[in-house]
Design an enzyme around this catalytic site. Structure first.
Site, PDB file in Angstrom:
ATOM      1  N   ASP A  83       0.820  -1.209   0.000  1.00  0.00           N
ATOM      2  CA  ASP A  83       0.000   0.000   0.000  1.00  0.00           C
ATOM      3  C   ASP A  83       0.856   1.262   0.000  1.00  0.00           C
ATOM      4  O   ASP A  83       0.461   2.285  -0.571  1.00  0.00           O
ATOM      5  CB  ASP A  83      -0.939  -0.002   1.204  1.00  0.00           C
ATOM      6  CG  ASP A  83      -2.116  -0.965   1.016  1.00  0.00           C
ATOM      7  OD1 ASP A  83      -2.263  -1.503  -0.100  1.00  0.00           O
ATOM      8  OD2 ASP A  83      -2.877  -1.161   1.973  1.00  0.00           O
ATOM      9  N   SER A 201      -6.384   1.969  13.231  1.00  0.00           N
ATOM     10  CA  SER A 201      -5.598   1.553  14.389  1.00  0.00           C
ATOM     11  C   SER A 201      -5.829   2.447  15.604  1.00  0.00           C
ATOM     12  O   SER A 201      -5.526   2.035  16.730  1.00  0.00           O
ATOM     13  CB  SER A 201      -4.105   1.527  14.035  1.00  0.00           C
ATOM     14  OG  SER A 201      -3.595   2.835  13.873  1.00  0.00           O
TER      15      SER A 201
END
Length: 296
Positions: A83, A201
């Protein structure tokens, strides 16, 4: 070229990739050979071309062009890596709305979903006329202290981060009105594409990546009532950081610079989008199940 929301008539393809391709070189070369055999012109960014040359392949001998910068004449750009490489690919094409297809040779791969083990289906997808194009919003950062050489766009997120041990106070305005003062280790301003990255996260919400929305998610806030909030994609954000330290870190898709406290930072949706490609038999739901193991 593109027609509506579907990719049509692929004549030229560019490849951009990381230098870390151990175990994937033969698959990358098989992709190039397959494209060439179907009459598709191929160009490769110079660092990836160097990796192929070091491995014994000779792109120039096969008519493959080597590029130092993107020329804008490709119908598709293939990002080979993880990514992070996909984010750098978006920077490499520099605002041109050319569809990007991600091939994952890295880790999780929310953006780079395809594999070098499936070269045949990848080429078939590109040539079939059935590949679907998705638009992803991009954030633009305006700050007088931002270095002139810094690319001011983020496909994933813009992060305000403490530069020293103490927390920072981030005074945030939304469309000219005061929203909140975030006393925290930092604050994320994320796109829907970035909602499954750093934002996830820190407890931020997952958004469908094609939405025109922006997420504000505090990082370890001092006050628990400061929760993540989703705002409209056309909103304009202005933030000013205060701290005992003289500087804080501003991270734009992981590219970090030091900014003096007290300098305003403005963030809004960019005038261009990043275009991505996906298979017609897959969507965000299938990605969530395969990457986050939803329902397992």
């Amino acid at each position: 070229m593109t027609t509506g929301n579907t990719l049509r008539e692929v004549k030229n393809v560019s490849l951009y990739g990381s230098r870390y391709q151990e175990g994937h070189i033969s698959g990358i070369w098989a992709l190039i050979e397959s494209l060439l055999s179907h009459g598709v012109g191929v160009s490769v960014e110079k660092r990836l071309a160097g990796v192929l040359t070091e491995a014994g392949y000779r792109p120039a001998v096969h008519g493959v062009k080597t590029l130092s910068r993107f020329m804008g004449d490709s119908d598709v750009v293939i990002s080979v890596g993880g990514d992070g490489t996909f984010l750098r690919t978006a920077r490499w094409i520099d605002g041109r709305e050319v569809p990007i297809l991600g091939i994952n040779t890295g880790h999780l791969g929310f953006l780079a979903e395809n594999s070098t083990d499936n070269i045949g289906p990848i080429v078939s997808l590109l040539l079939s006329g059935n590949a679907l194009i998705e638009r992803r919003i991009v954030l633009r950062v305006d700050c007088p202290a931002l270095p002139a050489a810094e690319w001011p766009y983020a496909l994933n997120e813009v992060a305000f981060l403490k530069g020293a041990a103490s927390m920072i106070d981030i005074n945030v305005g939304l469309d000219g009105f005061h929203l909140a003062t975030y006393r925290a280790d930092g604050l994320l301003i994320a796109t829907p594409t970035g909602s499954t990255a750093y934002n996830l996260s820190v407890g931020g919400p997952i958004l469908v990546p094609t939405l025109s929305s922006i997420v504000l998610s505090p990082i370890a806030p001092h006050t628990l009532t400061l929760r993540p909030v989703v705002i409209g994609g056309d909103s304009e954000i202005e933030a000013v950081v205060e701290s005992r330290a003289t500087e804080f870190r501003l991270s734009i898709d992981g590219r970090s610079v030091s900014i003096p406290c007290g300098i305003p930072v403005k963030i809004k949706k960019a005038s261009h989008d990043v275009l991505t490609l996906r298979r017609p038999d897959e969507n965000f739901a299938t990605t969530l199940r395969s990457k986050l193991l939803w329902g397992s």
